[in-house]
Design a protein around this motif. Structure first.
Motif, short mmCIF file in Angstrom:
data_model
loop_
_atom_site.label_atom_id
_atom_site.label_comp_id
_atom_site.label_asym_id
_atom_site.label_seq_id
_atom_site.Cartn_x
_atom_site.Cartn_y
_atom_site.Cartn_z
N TRP A 214 0.84 -1.20 0.00
CA TRP A 214 0.00 0.00 0.00
C TRP A 214 0.87 1.24 0.00
CZ3 TRP A 214 1.88 1.91 4.44
CH2 TRP A 214 2.20 1.01 5.46
N GLU A 215 0.29 2.32 -0.48
CA GLU A 215 0.95 3.62 -0.38
C GLU A 215 -0.02 4.52 0.37
OE1 GLU A 215 2.26 4.85 -4.46
OE2 GLU A 215 1.57 2.84 -4.91
N GLN A 216 0.42 5.06 1.48
CA GLN A 216 -0.48 5.83 2.36
C GLN A 216 -0.22 7.32 2.21
OE1 GLN A 216 -2.85 4.56 4.97
NE2 GLN A 216 -3.42 6.71 4.76
N LYS A 341 -5.15 5.76 -0.87
CA LYS A 341 -4.27 4.68 -0.40
C LYS A 341 -4.18 3.68 -1.55
CE LYS A 341 -5.48 2.77 3.51
NZ LYS A 341 -5.36 3.05 4.96
N HIS A 342 -3.15 3.84 -2.37
CA HIS A 342 -3.02 2.93 -3.50
C HIS A 342 -2.73 1.52 -2.99
CE1 HIS A 342 -1.72 6.51 -6.23
NE2 HIS A 342 -2.93 6.64 -5.72
N ASN A 343 -3.47 0.56 -3.52
CA ASN A 343 -3.23 -0.84 -3.15
C ASN A 343 -2.56 -1.56 -4.31
OD1 ASN A 343 -5.93 -1.95 -0.88
ND2 ASN A 343 -4.52 -0.20 -0.78
N ASN A 459 -0.76 5.75 -16.64
CA ASN A 459 -1.92 6.63 -16.65
C ASN A 459 -2.37 6.87 -15.22
OD1 ASN A 459 -4.50 7.68 -16.74
ND2 ASN A 459 -4.99 6.67 -18.65
N ARG A 460 -2.14 8.07 -14.75
CA ARG A 460 -2.44 8.40 -13.35
C ARG A 460 -3.93 8.57 -13.09
NH1 ARG A 460 0.84 7.00 -9.47
NH2 ARG A 460 2.73 6.50 -10.57
N THR A 461 -4.73 8.60 -14.15
CA THR A 461 -6.16 8.83 -13.94
C THR A 461 -6.94 7.53 -13.82
OG1 THR A 461 -6.75 8.85 -16.29
CG2 THR A 461 -6.02 10.94 -15.33
N PHE A 471 -0.89 -5.01 -10.32
CA PHE A 471 -1.98 -4.08 -10.57
C PHE A 471 -2.02 -3.10 -9.41
CE2 PHE A 471 -3.65 -7.26 -13.55
CZ PHE A 471 -4.08 -6.43 -14.58
N GLU A 472 -2.37 -1.88 -9.72
CA GLU A 472 -2.43 -0.86 -8.69
C GLU A 472 -3.87 -0.35 -8.59
OE1 GLU A 472 0.68 2.01 -9.11
OE2 GLU A 472 -0.19 3.39 -7.67
N PHE A 473 -4.52 -0.69 -7.48
CA PHE A 473 -5.90 -0.26 -7.24
C PHE A 473 -5.80 1.09 -6.52
CE2 PHE A 473 -10.18 -1.80 -5.20
CZ PHE A 473 -10.86 -0.91 -6.00
#
Ligand code: ADP
Ligand code: MG
Length: 729
Positions: A214-216, A341-343, A459-461, A471-473
């Motif tokens: 995760w990224e918080q 919070k990217h998962n 693609n950041r959107t 994969f980045e949720f």
């Protein structure tokens, strides 16, 4: 006069970074407050150690006698580190962690000396007095109480002077009352399903682990300033406040160096994380002023989720030492970026292969494509379920409202992989010719690693993006417990992999196909069926909303709408078929989430009503009185001429009255809508009324307040302003 605002500003502006002793090497202290393998080897008997290992790796049961030995070792280890209490640490459906501390210390009835006690019984099971945790009616219907049970797959740790034992929280009839239980079930299901599919490619695979990194994102605000804002304290966000003249336009914070006070905080925080075995790795500024991000090295999902929950606690506690308040809210400030919070998610085999990482040989790339395409198909078929899994009152501010990712779930895979899928889609139905196979292997599948190397156009959107080997949720909320999204994601992929296996096996057995032919055939169909979910364009654009609607993708902008998918037949069937949650458990969650939504909006409405009436209006009147006195004075001096001289003041006096009237009448109307909503008995209906009838007043009331903030003398304004909250370093 010294309002809280000015006291706070004085306090914050004279604040110095606190002294902080950094320990030598991170690796030397990593995990020293965790009952990890190293500690277990030292404090457990060989049998007890083996017992824990078996439970962690193969889910074997730990009997009572063994539990006693483990508890004894755990206690000795904890006492050696000055620990006095223990707690079962769990994640009730309120979204935060819960704990009830008990002392090891015990006196005895026989008059002997008091001792420190902790046995298998206390380790394995506890009964928290939990009648006030949300349970969506489960406990009322079935049993009066729930209990916590040890989760040996997440190691115990020491926080402060307390030994924390990660546990699940379930009712006596076995229903999950927490986030962890369904997650653990989902992780077992994806392990089984993915392992079966892996066997097409490598018979040696015995276990597949879902990984999460995760990224918080968060804001760091001086605690005195945060405390001076009742809205921040009570709702986690500012309900009013005029945007500051300077915001994030210059991007100077994003690219700038981390402010000293924040940096000292981060170093202290990272040291605590190291002790707790949370492998934090990255820290940087985010887009908005005073916004930052922290990310660890990825881990097995259950542990990663625990670590994120623990981290959010630790962040707040360490912040106290540095006179900061951490804001986790998805949108604490209007007009500047919110937090997410990217998962980052992938699957790893016990043979050391990342299943979403393309590699050198065509065969292992067919494996990559299998997992890659199955994930896309899973998201395609269950997009509304994923949307429901990230729905919350606070995340509504990001999704489909003021900022992206949009409320529409789509998958971004990049130009190169789009090309690969297009070629795969063209493979022959039925048995492939030898030439075609060779061509596929050499030119399509075989070339994936090369094409991926330059696949940098991220693609950041996109809410769900493939980023090279995972994969980045990205649509998960910054306040969320990752369990919700991870349970759903792993469940839908597990279900998809099961279906895939059945389809491939059927082609092999019934159509006499070779394994590769069968896999290519099924994947080809999946690509055709999953077209609607793939989107490479700008997710923030209006065209995408229109396009997505024509593709039949859901676009639920609010939580009450989004949550309905939770109790759709598809959802109920999916979770019960996989034994992750039965209907009662799913329905309970749906109800709890609706209730939580309603309560959040209700509280925001009350707080907004209060501060606009007892902060904004009295201040505006005070300033208006000053103006009135001024006009009267001018009249005394200038007689009839005063009207011309006091023109601007008179306009101001009128404007202030207009805004006061605007606030008053709208607060009354909002309160009436709230009263009507509170009469409703159906949770869905009540949430919808709060969403559609009560919430719209927030913006109207805020507008009047924010206008007054601009008109009224800065010296008497009581609420700490945006520029002060966002730019105090
Ligand atoms: P960003 O997305 O900010 O560019 P990175 O791509 O470096 O950053 O990685 C972001 C996150 O992805 C990190 O937290 C990392 O732990 C996580 N991550 C990397 N590989 C995996 C994986 N195989 N499974 C899960 N998470 C992963
Ligand atoms: Mg990221």
């Amino acid at each position: 006069m010294s309002t809280l605002r000015f006291q706070a500003l004085r306090e914050a502006s004279t604040r110095k970074p606190v002294k902080f002793e950094e320990s030598d090497r991170k690796s030397a202290i990593f995990g020293s407050n965790v009952f990890n393998d190293k500690a277990m080897r030292q404090y457990l008997t060989a049998d007890a150690f083996k017992g824990v290992q078996g439970a962690v790796q193969h889910g074997t049961k730990i009997d009572r006698k063994l539990a006693d030995y483990i508890a004894m070792g755990m206690k000795e280890w904890a006492l050696s580190k000055g620990v006095t209490h223990y707690t079962h640490w769990f994640q009730p459906l309120t979204g935060i962690t819960a704990e009830k501390h008990d002392a090891f210390f015990e006196t005895s009835y026989d008059g002997s000396d008091p001792v420190e006690k902790f046995g298998g019984a206390q380790l394995v099971q506890q009964e928290p007095d939990a009648s006030s945790f949300p349970n969506g009616g489960i406990r009322n219907t079935f049993e009066a109480r729930g209990y916590t049970a040890w989760d040996p797959t997440s190691p115990a740790f020491i926080f402060g002077t307390t030994l924390c034992i990660p546990t699940v929280f379930i009712s006596y009839t076995g229903e999950a009352l927490d986030y962890k239980t369904p997650l653990l079930r989902a992780l077992t299901v994806i392990d089984d399903a993915a392992t079966e599919v892996c066997k097409y490619f490598d018979k040696n695979v015995k276990k597949v682990t879902a990984t999460l990194g995760w990224e918080q994102e968060y804001f760091l605000i001086d605690s005195a300033l945060a405390n001076s804002r009742p809205d921040l304290m009570m709702t986690g966000r500012t309900l009013l406040g005029h945007t500051s003249a300077k915001g994030q336009q210059l991007d100077d914070h994003y690219f700038g160096s981390i402010p000293t006070r924040a940096l000292v905080y981060m170093r202290d925080l990272e040291q605590q994380c190291m002790l707790l075995g949370i492998p934090v790795k990255t820290r940087h500024n985010e887009v908005a002023p005073n916004q930052f991000e922290l990310a660890p090295i990825f881990e097995e999902t259950n542990l990663a989720v625990d670590h994120n929950c623990l981290l959010m606690d630790v962040m707040q506690k360490v912040a106290e030492r540095h006179s900061f308040k951490v804001l986790f809210h998805e949108k604490p400030f209007k007009g500047v970026n919110g937090s997410g919070k990217h998962n980052n998610w992938s699957l790893a085999t016990d043979t050391g292969v990342n299943l979403l990482s393309p590699s050198k040989t065509p065969m292992s790339n067919l494996q990559f494509l299998t997992f890659f395409i199955n994930t896309i198909k899973a998201v395609n078929d269950n997009e509304s379920l994923l949307r429901a899994a990230i729905a919350s009152a606070s995340n509504d501010h990001r999704l489909g409202a003021n900022e992206a990712p949009p409320a529409i779930i789509s998958v971004f895979i990049g130009a190169q992989l789009t090309k690969v899928l297009a070629e795969l889609e063209g493979v022959t139905a039925g048995k492939l010719s030898p030439e075609e196979k060779t061509d596929l292997k050499l030119n399509v599948v075989g070339k994936i690693p090369d094409v991926l190397l330059d696949n940098t156009d991220r693609n950041r959107t996109s809410p769900f993006a493939f980023t090279g080997n995972k994969f980045e949720f990205r649509a998960v909320g910054s306040t969320a417990n990752c369990s919700n999204s991870m349970t759903t994601l792993n469940a839908i992929v597990a279900k998809q992999l099961r279906d895939f296996k059945v389809e491939v096996d059927t082609l092999i057995e019934k159509k006499d196909m070779k394994k590769d032919d069968a896999i290519f055939n099924v994947l080809r169909e999946y690509i055709k069926q999953s077209k609607k979910i793939l989107f490479e364009g700008d997710g923030y654009s209006e065209e995408w909303e229109i396009e997505a609607a024509s593709r039949g993708l859901s676009n639920f902008k609010t939580t009450p709408e989004a949550l309905k998918a939770r109790i759709s037949k598809q959802s109920l069937d999916l979770f019960s078929e996989l034994n992750i949650m039965n209907h009662v458990e799913v329905e309970a969650r749906y109800e709890i989430e609706l209730e939580e939504y309603t309560k959040k909006i209700q509280i925001e409405g009350r707080v907004l009503g209060d501060i606009s009436k007892n902060h904004v209006i009295p201040t505006a009147i005070r300033y208006q009185n000053t103006l009135i006195a001024n006009v009267k004075g001018l009249k005394d001096i200038f007689g009839d001429e005063f009207e011309n001289i006091a023109k601007e003041q008179i306009i101001l006096i009128k404007q202030i009255s207009k805004h006061i009237e605007g606030i008053n009448s709208n607060v009354v109307e909002m309160t009436n809508e709230r009263k009507k909503a509170n009469m409703l008995t159906d949770a869905q209906e009540m949430a919808e009324v709060y969403c559609n009838k009560v919430k719209p007043y927030f913006e109207i009331i805020r507008k009047h307040c924010d206008k007054l903030e601009l008109l009224v003398d800065n010296e008497i304004w009581t609420l700490t302003k945006y520029r002060e909250l966002l730019f105090t370093k």
